[in-house]
Design a protein around this motif. Structure first.
Motif, short mmCIF file in Angstrom:
data_model
loop_
_atom_site.label_atom_id
_atom_site.label_comp_id
_atom_site.label_asym_id
_atom_site.label_seq_id
_atom_site.Cartn_x
_atom_site.Cartn_y
_atom_site.Cartn_z
N GLU A 27 0.71 -1.17 -0.12
CA GLU A 27 0.07 -0.03 0.15
C GLU A 27 1.01 1.25 0.13
O GLU A 27 0.47 2.20 -0.67
CB GLU A 27 -0.99 -0.05 1.18
CG GLU A 27 -1.93 1.16 1.33
CD GLU A 27 -3.08 0.70 -0.11
OE1 GLU A 27 -3.51 1.98 -0.48
OE2 GLU A 27 -3.28 -0.33 -0.14
N SER A 28 2.01 1.08 0.55
CA SER A 28 2.75 2.59 0.67
C SER A 28 3.56 2.86 -0.45
O SER A 28 4.01 4.14 -0.70
CB SER A 28 3.98 2.14 1.71
OG SER A 28 3.69 2.10 2.97
N PHE A 29 3.43 2.03 -1.49
CA PHE A 29 4.10 2.40 -2.90
C PHE A 29 3.03 2.47 -3.81
O PHE A 29 3.22 2.38 -5.14
CB PHE A 29 4.85 1.16 -3.38
CG PHE A 29 6.21 0.95 -2.22
CD1 PHE A 29 7.20 1.76 -2.20
CD2 PHE A 29 6.14 -0.11 -1.48
CE1 PHE A 29 7.95 1.72 -1.18
CE2 PHE A 29 6.97 -0.26 -0.20
CZ PHE A 29 8.12 0.69 -0.24
N LYS A 30 1.61 2.48 -3.51
CA LYS A 30 0.51 2.66 -4.65
C LYS A 30 0.74 3.86 -5.30
O LYS A 30 0.32 4.19 -6.41
CB LYS A 30 -0.70 2.46 -3.95
CG LYS A 30 -0.99 1.01 -3.37
CD LYS A 30 -1.17 0.09 -4.57
CE LYS A 30 -1.35 -1.39 -4.11
NZ LYS A 30 -1.34 -2.56 -5.20
N SER A 31 1.25 4.95 -4.55
CA SER A 31 1.13 6.41 -5.24
C SER A 31 2.13 7.04 -4.39
O SER A 31 2.57 6.65 -3.29
CB SER A 31 0.04 7.16 -5.02
OG SER A 31 -0.44 7.37 -3.59
N TRP A 32 2.70 8.15 -5.00
CA TRP A 32 3.67 9.17 -4.36
C TRP A 32 3.19 9.76 -3.08
O TRP A 32 4.03 10.07 -2.07
CB TRP A 32 3.95 10.04 -5.40
CG TRP A 32 5.04 9.69 -6.49
CD1 TRP A 32 4.67 9.51 -7.83
CD2 TRP A 32 6.42 9.30 -6.11
NE1 TRP A 32 5.90 9.13 -8.37
CE2 TRP A 32 7.16 8.92 -7.45
CE3 TRP A 32 7.21 9.19 -5.06
CZ2 TRP A 32 8.12 8.42 -7.69
CZ3 TRP A 32 8.63 8.81 -5.16
CH2 TRP A 32 9.11 8.36 -6.42
N GLY A 33 1.93 9.86 -3.06
CA GLY A 33 1.39 10.20 -1.86
C GLY A 33 1.34 9.36 -0.64
O GLY A 33 1.46 9.82 0.43
N ASN A 34 0.89 8.22 -0.91
CA ASN A 34 1.04 7.14 0.16
C ASN A 34 2.40 6.92 0.48
O ASN A 34 2.67 6.79 1.70
CB ASN A 34 0.69 5.78 -0.68
CG ASN A 34 -0.72 5.44 -0.94
OD1 ASN A 34 -1.57 6.57 -0.61
ND2 ASN A 34 -1.29 4.40 -1.14
N TYR A 35 3.57 7.09 -0.27
CA TYR A 35 4.74 6.88 -0.09
C TYR A 35 5.33 7.90 1.10
O TYR A 35 5.85 7.76 2.02
CB TYR A 35 5.80 6.84 -1.26
CG TYR A 35 7.33 6.43 -1.02
CD1 TYR A 35 7.56 5.37 -0.39
CD2 TYR A 35 8.10 7.56 -1.23
CE1 TYR A 35 8.98 5.46 0.09
CE2 TYR A 35 9.49 7.27 -0.73
CZ TYR A 35 9.95 6.32 -0.04
OH TYR A 35 11.23 6.04 0.15
N ALA A 36 4.89 9.26 0.70
CA ALA A 36 5.24 10.43 1.37
C ALA A 36 4.66 10.16 2.70
O ALA A 36 5.41 10.37 3.71
CB ALA A 36 4.60 11.76 0.80
N ARG A 37 3.49 9.63 2.89
CA ARG A 37 2.72 9.27 4.15
C ARG A 37 3.64 8.56 4.92
O ARG A 37 3.55 8.43 6.13
CB ARG A 37 1.11 9.05 4.12
CG ARG A 37 0.39 10.35 3.76
CD ARG A 37 -0.94 9.71 3.98
NE ARG A 37 -1.32 8.83 2.87
CZ ARG A 37 -1.82 9.19 1.66
NH1 ARG A 37 -1.77 10.44 1.49
NH2 ARG A 37 -2.32 8.25 0.81
N ALA A 38 4.04 7.44 4.37
CA ALA A 38 4.80 6.40 4.92
C ALA A 38 6.30 6.67 5.53
O ALA A 38 6.34 6.33 6.53
CB ALA A 38 4.95 5.11 3.77
N VAL A 39 6.68 7.49 4.64
CA VAL A 39 8.08 8.19 4.95
C VAL A 39 7.86 9.15 6.33
O VAL A 39 8.73 9.07 7.19
CB VAL A 39 8.60 9.23 4.04
CG1 VAL A 39 9.82 9.77 4.65
CG2 VAL A 39 9.18 8.11 2.72
N MET A 40 6.60 9.60 6.13
CA MET A 40 6.46 10.44 7.62
C MET A 40 6.20 9.72 8.77
O MET A 40 6.75 10.27 9.86
CB MET A 40 4.96 11.49 7.38
CG MET A 40 5.22 12.46 6.24
SD MET A 40 6.81 13.81 6.61
CE MET A 40 5.72 14.62 7.98
N GLU A 41 5.81 8.55 8.66
CA GLU A 41 5.61 7.69 9.73
C GLU A 41 6.66 6.69 10.13
O GLU A 41 6.71 5.97 10.82
CB GLU A 41 4.33 6.63 9.40
CG GLU A 41 3.06 7.55 9.27
CD GLU A 41 1.92 6.59 9.08
OE1 GLU A 41 2.29 5.25 8.69
OE2 GLU A 41 0.83 7.15 8.54
#
Length: 602
Positions: free
Chosen positions: A27-41
C-alpha cells in the motif's frame, strides 16, 4: 490483504514478469502520496518493527505459503553431507592456503585451519538446532527474525547476500586461475588487463561469467539434479585430494618445517580470520532444510559429518603443501600446482588443477542453491521485493532469486581481485555466525510470557557481559602484546556465561535435537567469532561499514515500509479468520441449542 493480494496478483501468477506490482505491491508504494505518508511515519514504523519477532509457526507454515508453490522434499542426510563437503572444499584450500602460508602464518597455517574449523564447528551446532526446529529456506535470516527481531535479521540478511555474492565471485575468479594452469597458461592470459584501472579491479575475467551462467542453468533446473551432479563431482574431488596428500607426502622435506611459525601466534590467528572463508558454505546446507525429508535426523548428520570431514581434509592438505615447498617459495595463485612442479612432478599439476576445478564447480553450485533460498525467504517477508520469492511450478526451484543472485555475482567476479573479496567475506561470515550463536542463547533462555522480568534482566546483563568481554579480548589482541586486558576480560566472559548457567532458567528446550553444553558452547562461539574479527584488516572493515550503511538506507526508505504493510495486512487477515472461526462456533452452538430445545419439546 494488500500484501498477500499483491502476491496473489504478482508473484503467484506473474513470477517472470517485471511490472511494478511484482516488486512493490504494498500500500505504501501505490502512489507518491502514499509513499510520502509512509516516510512521515518512519519513526513509529521503526518502533513497531525493529524488535518485532516472528514465530516458528509463521516461518514454517505461513511464510512458505507466500511462494505460491512448495519446494520439493527430495533430500536426505547423504545428500546434505555431500552438499556440505561440496560447498566447502574449493577455492579456500586451493588458493587461500598458499596465500596465507606465504604472507601470514608459514607452515603453522595448519593451526590456523584448526582454529577456524573449531569455530565453524561450534557455529554448525548452533545452525543445526535452528534448522531442525525451523526447517525453512531462510536459514539464519529466519532464525534471527524469530529470536532477535526484524531489524537485526535484515542487517544479517544483507550481509548474508553479500557473503554469497562475494564468495561466489571469489571462487569464480579462482576457477579461471586453475583453468589457466590446466591449459599451461598464466591466469592473466585469460583475463582482460585494463592498465589505467586500479590493479585490484582492472583484471577483467570473462571466463568466470561463463562458468556462473552454466551453474545457474543447473541450479534452476533441479535441486535433486544438482545434488546428483554435486555427489559425482565431489567423489572425484576427494579422490584427487587423496592423490595430492599421498603423492605430496612422498616428496616431503622436513626441513621446510624448521621455521614452523615465522610470523608468530599473531600471524596464525590473522590467517585464521581470513581462512574462515574456506569454511563458508555449510550454512547453505541449512537453507535446504525446507527440501529435506526428515530434518530432525538428516540435518545434524549432514552438517556435522561434512564439517568434520572437511576440517580433516584441510589440515592434511595444509601440512602436505608446507612439507613439499618452503613457505617463502609458495605460489599465491596456484600453490599446489606450482609445488608439484618444484619437486619434479610437473605432470601432477594438471591433476591438481582438474581437482581444483571440480571442487570450485561444486562450491559454486551449492552456493547458487543456498543463496537463492535465502533471498526467497527474505522476499517472503517483503523486506526484499516479493518477485524474488516466486518458486517455479515446474522445477520446484526459486528461479527468479537464483538468476538474480548469480547475475550480481558475475558482475563482481568480472572486476574484483580475490584477496579483497576473501577479507571482506570473512567479516560478513563471522558477524552472522556470532549473531546466530547469540540468537540460540535468546531462544533457550527467553520466551515471551514464560520468562519473568527478573530473569529477562539477568539474561540481558549476562549477554552484555559475554559480548562486551569478547569485544574487549578482540580489541586488546589487535592493539596490544600484553596480558592485562585478558586478565580483565576473560573472567568477565566466564562470569557472563556462568551467570546464565546458574541464574537464568531455560525457558525453552529443543523438541528434536539440541546443542550440547548450553550456554558454554554458543557463548564460546560468540567469543571466537568476535576474536577472529579483531584480526581482519582496517580496509575490510571500512568496506563492511559502507555496505551496512547502504543496507540501513535501503531499509529506512523501502524495506521497512514494505514489511510493515505486509505484517499489518497479515495480522488483519489473521484477525478476520479468528473472528470468522469464533462466529462459526457461536452459530454451531446456537444450532445445537435449537436442536436441544426441539428434542426437549418433542
Amino acid at each position: 490483504m494488500g500484501g498477500d493480494g499483491a502476491i496473489e496478483g504478482g508473484v503467484r501468477r506473474r513470477g517472470c514478469t517485471f511490472r511494478r506490482n511484482d516488486f512493490f505491491p504494498e500500500e505504501s508504494f501505490k502512489s507518491w502520496g502514499n509513499y510520502a505518508r509512509a516516510v512521515m511515519e518512519t519513526p513509529s514504523r521503526l518502533k513497531d518493527r525493529v524488535l518485532a519477532r516472528s514465530e516458528d509457526h509463521a516461518e514454517v507454515v505461513e511464510m512458505k505459503a507466500r511462494s505460491s508453490h512448495e519446494m520439493k522434499k527430495t533430500l536426505n542426510w547423504w545428500d546434505l553431507m555431500w552438499f556440505g563437503i561440496g560447498a566447502v572444499i574449493g577455492s579456500g584450500i586451493f588458493v587461500l592456503t598458499g596465500l596465507e602460508a606465504k604472507t601470514e602464518a608459514g607452515p603453522a597455517v595448519v593451526l590456523s585451519y584448526v582454529v577456524s574449523g573449531v569455530s565453524a564447528l561450534f557455529s554448525v551446532f548452533c545452525y543445526t538446532e535452528f534448522a531442525v526446529e525451523i526447517p525453512v529456506a531462510g536459514g539464519s535470516f529466519a532464525y534471527l527474525r524469530v529470536e532477535l527481531g526484524d531489524f537485526v535479521a535484515f542487517i544479517a540478511a544483507g550481509n548474508i547476500l553479500l557473503e554469497y555474492v562475494i564468495g561466489g565471485a571469489a571462487v569464480a575468479r579462482s576457477w579461471t586461475s586453475y583453468f589457466a594452469t590446466l591449459c599451461g597458461k598464466h591466469p592473466d592470459d585469460f583475463r582482460i588487463i585494463v592498465h589505467n584501472m586500479n590493479p585490484d579491479y582492472g583484471h577483467l575475467d570473462p571466463i568466470s561469467i561463463a562458468v556462473l551462467i552454466a551453474i545457474t542453468t543447473l541450479a534452476v533446473y533441479s535441486t535433486k539434479g544438482s545434488s546428483i551432479f554435486n555427489f559425482i563431482a565431489t567423489i572425484i574431488h576427494l579422490l584427487i585430494i587423496a592423490f595430492i596428500i599421498i603423492a605430496g607426502l612422498t616428496k616431503a622435506n622436513p626441513a621446510n618445517y624448521t621455521d614452523f611459525d615465522p610470523f608468530g601466534v599473531r600471524g596464525i590467528f590473522k590467517a585464521s580470520a581470513v581462512l574462515f572463508f574456506a569454511y563458508v558454505g555449510f550454512d547453505a546446507v541449512a537453507t535446504m532444510a525446507e527440501e529435506t525429508k526428515n530434518p530432525a535426523k538428516d540435518i545434524p548428520i549432514g552438517l556435522v559429518g561434512s564439517m568434520v570431514i572437511t576440517t580433516l581434509a584441510y589440515c592434511l592438505l595444509a601440512v602436505t603443501l608446507c612439507l613439499m615447498q618452503n613457505y617463502i617459495d609458495i605460489d599465491k595463485d596456484a600453490p599446489y600446482s606450482v609445488a608439484f612442479s618444484a619437486v619434479g612432478m610437473d605432470w601432477a599439476k594438471y591433476i591438481v588443477a582438474f581437482g581444483a576445478l571440480k571442487g570450485m564447480t561444486t562450491v559454486l553450485l551449492v552456493s547458487a542453491v543456498g543463496q537463492a533460498r535465502y533471498l526467497t525467504h527474505i522476499a517472503r517477508t517483503h523486506m526484499m521485493p516479493p518477485w524474488f520469492a516466486h518458486v517455479d511450478e515446474r522445477t520446484g526451484t526459486p528461479m527468479n532469486a537464483t538468476i538474480s543472485m548469480l547475475a550480481a555475482t558475475a558482475v563482481i567476479s568480472f572486476f574484483t581481485d580475490l584477496q579483497i573479496l576473501s577479507s571482506l567475506l570473512s567479516i560478513s561470515t563471522l558477524f552472522i555466525f556470532m549473531l546466530v550463536a547469540l540468537a540460540l542463547l535468546v531462544r533457550r533462555y527467553y520466551s515471551s510470557g514464560v520468562t519473568t522480568k527478573k530473569n529477562q534482566v539477568r539474561l540481558i546483563l549476562c549477554l552484555v557481559l559475554i559480548v562486551g568481554s569478547s569485544c574487549g579480548i578482540s580489541g586488546y589482541w589487535a592493539s596490544s602484546d600484553g596480558y592485562v586486558g585478558y586478565a580483565i576480560c576473560v573472567p568477565l566472559w566466564i562470569l557472563g556465561t556462568g551467570g546464565i548457567w546458574f541464574w537464568v532458567p531455560q525457558a525453552k528446550k529443543p523438541k528434536l535435537w539440541g546443542v550440547p553444553l548450553v550456554p558454554w558452547l554458543p557463548s564460546l562461539s560468540i567469543a571466537i567469532n568476535i576474536f577472529l574479527l579483531g584480526s581482519i584488516d582496517r580496509d575490510s572493515f571500512i568496506r563492511f561499514g559502507v555496505w551496512t550503511g547502504l543496507l540501513l538506507v535501503y531499509y529506512v526508505l523501502l524495506g521497512l515500509h514494505a514489511s510493515y504493510d505486509t505484517a499489518k495486512g497479515f495480522e488483519s487477515q489473521k484477525s478476520s479468520v479468528q473472528v470468522e472461526k469464533e462466529w462459526n462456533q457461536v452459530e454451531e452452538g446456537a444450532k445445537g441449542e435449537v436442536s436441544l430445545a426441539t428434542v426437549s419439546n418433542d
